[in-house]
Design a protein around this motif. Structure first.
Motif, PDB file in Angstrom:
ATOM      1  N   GLY A  59       0.786  -1.224   0.000  1.00 13.11           N
ATOM      2  CA  GLY A  59       0.000   0.000   0.000  1.00 13.11           C
ATOM      3  C   GLY A  59       0.818   1.275   0.000  1.00 13.11           C
ATOM      4  O   GLY A  59       0.385   2.289  -0.549  1.00 13.11           O
ATOM      5  N   PHE A  60       1.996   1.230   0.588  1.00 13.79           N
ATOM      6  CA  PHE A  60       2.855   2.418   0.634  1.00 13.79           C
ATOM      7  C   PHE A  60       3.869   2.455  -0.504  1.00 13.79           C
ATOM      8  O   PHE A  60       4.591   3.448  -0.649  1.00 13.79           O
ATOM      9  CB  PHE A  60       3.597   2.495   1.968  1.00 13.79           C
ATOM     10  N   GLY A  61       3.962   1.362  -1.280  1.00 15.35           N
ATOM     11  CA  GLY A  61       4.985   1.302  -2.304  1.00 15.35           C
ATOM     12  C   GLY A  61       6.369   1.286  -1.679  1.00 15.35           C
ATOM     13  O   GLY A  61       6.534   0.991  -0.491  1.00 15.35           O
ATOM     14  N   ASP A  62       7.398   1.633  -2.451  1.00 13.93           N
ATOM     15  CA  ASP A  62       8.748   1.700  -1.901  1.00 13.93           C
ATOM     16  C   ASP A  62       9.435   3.026  -2.210  1.00 13.93           C
ATOM     17  O   ASP A  62      10.597   3.219  -1.872  1.00 13.93           O
ATOM     18  CB  ASP A  62       9.607   0.538  -2.385  1.00 13.93           C
ATOM     19  N   ALA A  63       8.707   3.965  -2.823  1.00 13.19           N
ATOM     20  CA  ALA A  63       9.317   5.255  -3.175  1.00 13.19           C
ATOM     21  C   ALA A  63       9.737   6.036  -1.933  1.00 13.19           C
ATOM     22  O   ALA A  63      10.724   6.782  -1.968  1.00 13.19           O
ATOM     23  CB  ALA A  63       8.338   6.081  -4.007  1.00 13.19           C
ATOM     24  N   TYR A  64       9.010   5.856  -0.826  1.00 13.89           N
ATOM     25  CA  TYR A  64       9.390   6.582   0.390  1.00 13.89           C
ATOM     26  C   TYR A  64      10.787   6.204   0.852  1.00 13.89           C
ATOM     27  O   TYR A  64      11.533   7.028   1.394  1.00 13.89           O
ATOM     28  CB  TYR A  64       8.361   6.351   1.507  1.00 13.89           C
ATOM     29  N   THR A  82       9.748  -6.027  -2.629  1.00  9.47           N
ATOM     30  CA  THR A  82       9.045  -7.260  -2.965  1.00  9.47           C
ATOM     31  C   THR A  82       7.643  -7.238  -2.382  1.00  9.47           C
ATOM     32  O   THR A  82       7.411  -6.632  -1.336  1.00  9.47           O
ATOM     33  CB  THR A  82       9.803  -8.496  -2.439  1.00  9.47           C
ATOM     34  N   LYS A  83       6.738  -7.908  -3.052  1.00  7.00           N
ATOM     35  CA  LYS A  83       5.380  -8.076  -2.536  1.00  7.00           C
ATOM     36  C   LYS A  83       5.266  -9.352  -1.706  1.00  7.00           C
ATOM     37  O   LYS A  83       4.225  -9.603  -1.079  1.00  7.00           O
ATOM     38  CB  LYS A  83       4.374  -8.128  -3.696  1.00  7.00           C
ATOM     39  N   GLU A  84       6.305 -10.172  -1.707  1.00  7.00           N
ATOM     40  CA  GLU A  84       6.293 -11.465  -1.018  1.00  7.00           C
ATOM     41  C   GLU A  84       7.450 -11.525  -0.026  1.00  7.00           C
ATOM     42  O   GLU A  84       8.511 -12.073  -0.307  1.00  7.00           O
ATOM     43  CB  GLU A  84       6.412 -12.600  -2.046  1.00  7.00           C
ATOM     44  N   ILE A  85       7.259 -10.954   1.156  1.00 10.08           N
ATOM     45  CA  ILE A  85       8.346 -10.855   2.134  1.00 10.08           C
ATOM     46  C   ILE A  85       8.825 -12.240   2.575  1.00 10.08           C
ATOM     47  O   ILE A  85      10.019 -12.571   2.492  1.00 10.08           O
ATOM     48  CB  ILE A  85       7.916 -10.010   3.337  1.00 10.08           C
ATOM     49  N   ALA A  86       7.926 -13.074   3.072  1.00  5.65           N
ATOM     50  CA  ALA A  86       8.343 -14.380   3.581  1.00  5.65           C
ATOM     51  C   ALA A  86       8.938 -15.243   2.477  1.00  5.65           C
ATOM     52  O   ALA A  86       9.976 -15.879   2.655  1.00  5.65           O
ATOM     53  CB  ALA A  86       7.168 -15.094   4.241  1.00  5.65           C
ATOM     54  N   PRO A 134     -14.333  -1.542   4.511  1.00  4.11           N
ATOM     55  CA  PRO A 134     -13.443  -1.346   5.656  1.00  4.11           C
ATOM     56  C   PRO A 134     -11.990  -1.366   5.204  1.00  4.11           C
ATOM     57  O   PRO A 134     -11.602  -2.184   4.368  1.00  4.11           O
ATOM     58  CB  PRO A 134     -13.769  -2.541   6.554  1.00  4.11           C
ATOM     59  N   ASN A 135     -11.184  -0.470   5.781  1.00  3.91           N
ATOM     60  CA  ASN A 135      -9.781  -0.419   5.372  1.00  3.91           C
ATOM     61  C   ASN A 135      -9.003   0.446   6.352  1.00  3.91           C
ATOM     62  O   ASN A 135      -9.575   1.065   7.258  1.00  3.91           O
ATOM     63  CB  ASN A 135      -9.665   0.146   3.955  1.00  3.91           C
ATOM     64  N   GLY A 136      -7.687   0.497   6.126  1.00  3.54           N
ATOM     65  CA  GLY A 136      -6.812   1.327   6.935  1.00  3.54           C
ATOM     66  C   GLY A 136      -6.412   2.583   6.185  1.00  3.54           C
ATOM     67  O   GLY A 136      -6.669   2.729   4.983  1.00  3.54           O
ATOM     68  N   SER A 137      -5.743   3.482   6.863  1.00  2.91           N
ATOM     69  CA  SER A 137      -5.485   4.813   6.319  1.00  2.91           C
ATOM     70  C   SER A 137      -4.425   4.847   5.223  1.00  2.91           C
ATOM     71  O   SER A 137      -4.116   5.910   4.698  1.00  2.91           O
ATOM     72  CB  SER A 137      -5.107   5.775   7.451  1.00  2.91           C
ATOM     73  N   TRP A 138      -3.892   3.682   4.842  1.00  6.65           N
ATOM     74  CA  TRP A 138      -3.001   3.632   3.675  1.00  6.65           C
ATOM     75  C   TRP A 138      -3.793   3.577   2.370  1.00  6.65           C
ATOM     76  O   TRP A 138      -3.234   3.707   1.290  1.00  6.65           O
ATOM     77  CB  TRP A 138      -2.095   2.392   3.756  1.00  6.65           C
ATOM     78  N   LEU A 139      -5.110   3.351   2.464  1.00 10.22           N
ATOM     79  CA  LEU A 139      -5.941   3.116   1.286  1.00 10.22           C
ATOM     80  C   LEU A 139      -5.792   4.198   0.229  1.00 10.22           C
ATOM     81  O   LEU A 139      -5.632   3.910  -0.966  1.00 10.22           O
ATOM     82  CB  LEU A 139      -7.411   3.009   1.725  1.00 10.22           C
ATOM     83  N   GLU A 140      -5.847   5.444   0.651  1.00  9.65           N
ATOM     84  CA  GLU A 140      -5.828   6.554  -0.302  1.00  9.65           C
ATOM     85  C   GLU A 140      -4.557   6.534  -1.145  1.00  9.65           C
ATOM     86  O   GLU A 140      -4.609   6.740  -2.369  1.00  9.65           O
ATOM     87  CB  GLU A 140      -5.952   7.870   0.462  1.00  9.65           C
ATOM     88  N   ASN A 141      -3.424   6.272  -0.515  1.00 10.47           N
ATOM     89  CA  ASN A 141      -2.172   6.217  -1.261  1.00 10.47           C
ATOM     90  C   ASN A 141      -2.131   5.011  -2.183  1.00 10.47           C
ATOM     91  O   ASN A 141      -1.671   5.102  -3.325  1.00 10.47           O
ATOM     92  CB  ASN A 141      -0.988   6.168  -0.298  1.00 10.47           C
ATOM     93  N   GLU A 142      -2.633   3.881  -1.703  1.00  6.57           N
ATOM     94  CA  GLU A 142      -2.604   2.664  -2.509  1.00  6.57           C
ATOM     95  C   GLU A 142      -3.411   2.826  -3.789  1.00  6.57           C
ATOM     96  O   GLU A 142      -3.083   2.234  -4.824  1.00  6.57           O
ATOM     97  CB  GLU A 142      -3.144   1.495  -1.682  1.00  6.57           C
ATOM     98  N   GLN A 143      -4.470   3.658  -3.745  1.00  7.74           N
ATOM     99  CA  GLN A 143      -5.364   3.814  -4.893  1.00  7.74           C
ATOM    100  C   GLN A 143      -5.148   5.112  -5.663  1.00  7.74           C
ATOM    101  O   GLN A 143      -5.960   5.476  -6.516  1.00  7.74           O
ATOM    102  CB  GLN A 143      -6.816   3.743  -4.416  1.00  7.74           C
ATOM    103  N   LYS A 144      -4.076   5.807  -5.390  1.00  9.74           N
ATOM    104  CA  LYS A 144      -3.906   7.150  -5.955  1.00  9.74           C
ATOM    105  C   LYS A 144      -3.902   7.172  -7.479  1.00  9.74           C
ATOM    106  O   LYS A 144      -4.287   8.174  -8.088  1.00  9.74           O
ATOM    107  CB  LYS A 144      -2.633   7.795  -5.416  1.00  9.74           C
ATOM    108  N   ASP A 145      -3.489   6.077  -8.116  1.00 12.02           N
ATOM    109  CA  ASP A 145      -3.407   6.074  -9.573  1.00 12.02           C
ATOM    110  C   ASP A 145      -4.747   5.798 -10.253  1.00 12.02           C
ATOM    111  O   ASP A 145      -4.877   5.989 -11.457  1.00 12.02           O
ATOM    112  CB  ASP A 145      -2.376   5.045 -10.043  1.00 12.02           C
ATOM    113  N   SER A 146      -5.739   5.339  -9.473  1.00 17.14           N
ATOM    114  CA  SER A 146      -7.025   5.005 -10.093  1.00 17.14           C
ATOM    115  C   SER A 146      -8.197   5.788  -9.507  1.00 17.14           C
ATOM    116  O   SER A 146      -9.342   5.562  -9.883  1.00 17.14           O
ATOM    117  CB  SER A 146      -7.309   3.498  -9.950  1.00 17.14           C
ATOM    118  N   LEU A 166       3.902  12.002   1.351  1.00 20.18           N
ATOM    119  CA  LEU A 166       4.015  11.162   0.169  1.00 20.18           C
ATOM    120  C   LEU A 166       2.978  10.056   0.141  1.00 20.18           C
ATOM    121  O   LEU A 166       2.356   9.794  -0.894  1.00 20.18           O
ATOM    122  CB  LEU A 166       5.417  10.555   0.082  1.00 20.18           C
ATOM    123  N   VAL A 167       2.764   9.384   1.291  1.00 20.60           N
ATOM    124  CA  VAL A 167       1.896   8.199   1.286  1.00 20.60           C
ATOM    125  C   VAL A 167       0.585   8.416   2.043  1.00 20.60           C
ATOM    126  O   VAL A 167      -0.172   7.479   2.272  1.00 20.60           O
ATOM    127  CB  VAL A 167       2.636   6.957   1.854  1.00 20.60           C
TER     128      VAL A 167
END
Length: 462
Positions: free
Chosen positions: A60-65, A88-92, A296-308, A373-374
């Protein structure tokens, strides 16, 4: 066995992978911590000639930060230290073999649905003690320690058995998100009671202009978070404390089953068609297209969807409505907690560089620019003041201010990955009508009891 599995390309569950310590190097031996010269400019004694690696969850925050804010800020004081950046999107999946093989990166953003099990990591000695970071002078003022720049909840959430090991960086606010444009255009009002919420769902459904409600069906954490927040509103903070502490019968408590029953009704009557098969991006994008009204969601939502997100969409959130007049906690109560966890690998080659990187993150500049930024607040006191806030973040910030001390949280997701998995699976079935609220509670309680009685599982208490 672990190294043989890694060599063969087999990914073991991380709890199993941590059962036998592998040491700091590939040969299993402990790795000496590299140190440099301690000075006013380098209070942690970071070696200036050694590189280190930063691994960021690209969610949701990307990695640009990290690339554009924190890493350049780190280099202003340590220009000779080379940073290897990995996203990466797959940490484990990405890091499990490296931890098992004794070659972990220094700094890890352990987040997302594929995050590693913190309980297992800590039990295996893989997570560094961050007390030296807390006691170090802050990036901005040598007379103020890092610990004094943080919200107290950040230290609480990052501590395991009294030792600060994990940095929860974002101060996340949860709620029901909606479009102010969609609501205004249709004359829909934000509900403050559960009856009003159900009436609004019925009105939206009847209008045919949008589905009333959705959630990330493939990731049921989003909806079990909402159920548990309602349960805490109904019964008070001890409801979630008992769940975290694996108390017998905690999942069968009346406030929990009341909340589960309430959302099972929403699932039966008001979900967007196909919700069960959709992930978070798909449901969020459907909302951006005005196909669904609330999620329902957390406050990262707006940044995650900024492109759409349409320019006039107007992201906003509201707290869960009051269930009844006998609720233990008032309207406006929120699930708000430090989140988006970061840690330093105890067995990495250059852990002090990882701590110094955190010290830069916790500066006013590092935290403030992250917020802009996010579109997410951080745990650094006052870092968001005077910053430009997006509509959704302004809404979440106002809701958090209005809530005051009426905030709730749970921690079992970080402590017991198996319990999280069971709750998520059972809640998906609850919302799809395949489990009754009573059967849902029974299933989860069995898993909680199993973990409580398993002496091999590290226990935590709040």
């Amino acid at each position: 066995m672990l190294r043989a599995a890694v060599t063969a390309g087999v990914l073991l569950p991380f709890a199993a992978a941590c059962a036998t310590p592998t040491g700091g190097g590939a040969d299993g031996a402990s790795r000496a911590v590299a140190t440099g010269t301690v000075s006013a400019a380098n209070p942690l004694g970071v070696p200036e000639s050694m590189p280190f690696e930063v691994v960021i969850f690209d969610g949701g925050f990307g990695d640009a930060y990290a690339r554009d804010i924190h890493e350049p800020l780190f280099r202003t004081r340590h220009p000779k230290v080379r940073i290897k950046h990995t996203a990466t999107k797959e940490i484990a999946k990405t890091l499990q073999p490296r931890f098992a093989g004794g070659d972990p990166p220094e700094f890890v953003n352990n987040s997302g649905d594929n995050a590693m099990d913190f309980g297992a990591l800590i039990q295996d000695g893989q997570v560094a003690d961050l007390t030296p970071l807390l006691d170090a002078p802050s990036w901005d003022d040598p007379n103020v320690k890092v610990r004094d720049t943080l919200l107290p909840t950040a230290i609480e959430f990052g501590s395991y058995d009294g030792t600060f090991r994990v940095l929860p960086y974002a101060n996340t606010v949860w709620g029901i998100w909606y479009s102010t444009k969609l609501f205004k255009d249709n004359g829909w009002e934000v509900p403050k009671t559960w009856d009003d919420f159900l009436a609004l769902c019925a009105t939206i459904k009847k209008s045919g202009k949008a589905a009333p409600f959705t959630y990330a069906g493939k990731h049921p954490f989003y909806i079990y978070e909402t159920i548990l927040t309602l349960a805490a509103k109904i019964g008070g903070v001890d409801v979630l404390r008992n769940i975290d502490n694996l108390v017998e019968g905690a999942w069968k408590a009346e406030p929990v089953t009341q909340a589960a029953t309430a959302f099972a009704e929403v699932g039966a009557k008001y979900l967007m068609q196909g919700t069960a098969g959709l992930d978070h991006i798909q449901t969020q994008t459907a909302q951006n297209k005005y196909q669904v009204a609330m999620l329902p969601n957390g406050s990262w939502l707006e940044n995650e969807q900024k492109d759409s997100t349409p320019d006039d969409f107007g992201y906003a959130m509201f707290p869960l409505p009051s269930f009844s007049r006998s609720d233990a906690l008032p309207y406006g109560t929120l699930h708000a907690r430090p989140g988006e966890e970061f840690f330093v690998s105890a067995r990495s080659a250059n852990p002090l560089a990882g701590m110094e990187y955190m010290r830069a993150m916790l500066s006013a500049q590092g935290a403030g620019q992250f917020t802009e930024l996010v579109s997410t607040l951080t745990v650094v006191k006052g870092a968001g003041e005077g910053r430009r806030l997006s509509p959704g973040l302004a809404s979440a910030s106002a809701a958090l201010k209005a809530a005051g001390t009426n905030t709730v949280y749970f921690r079992f997701r970080q402590w017991y990955a198996e319990l999280h998995d069971e709750v998520a699976a059972a809640t998906g079935q609850l919302m799809n009508g395949r489990l009754s609220p009573a059967a849902w509670a029974d299933r989860i309680q069995r898993k909680s009891d199993q973990l409580r009685d398993d002496s091999s599982v590290k226990k935590f208490k709040r």
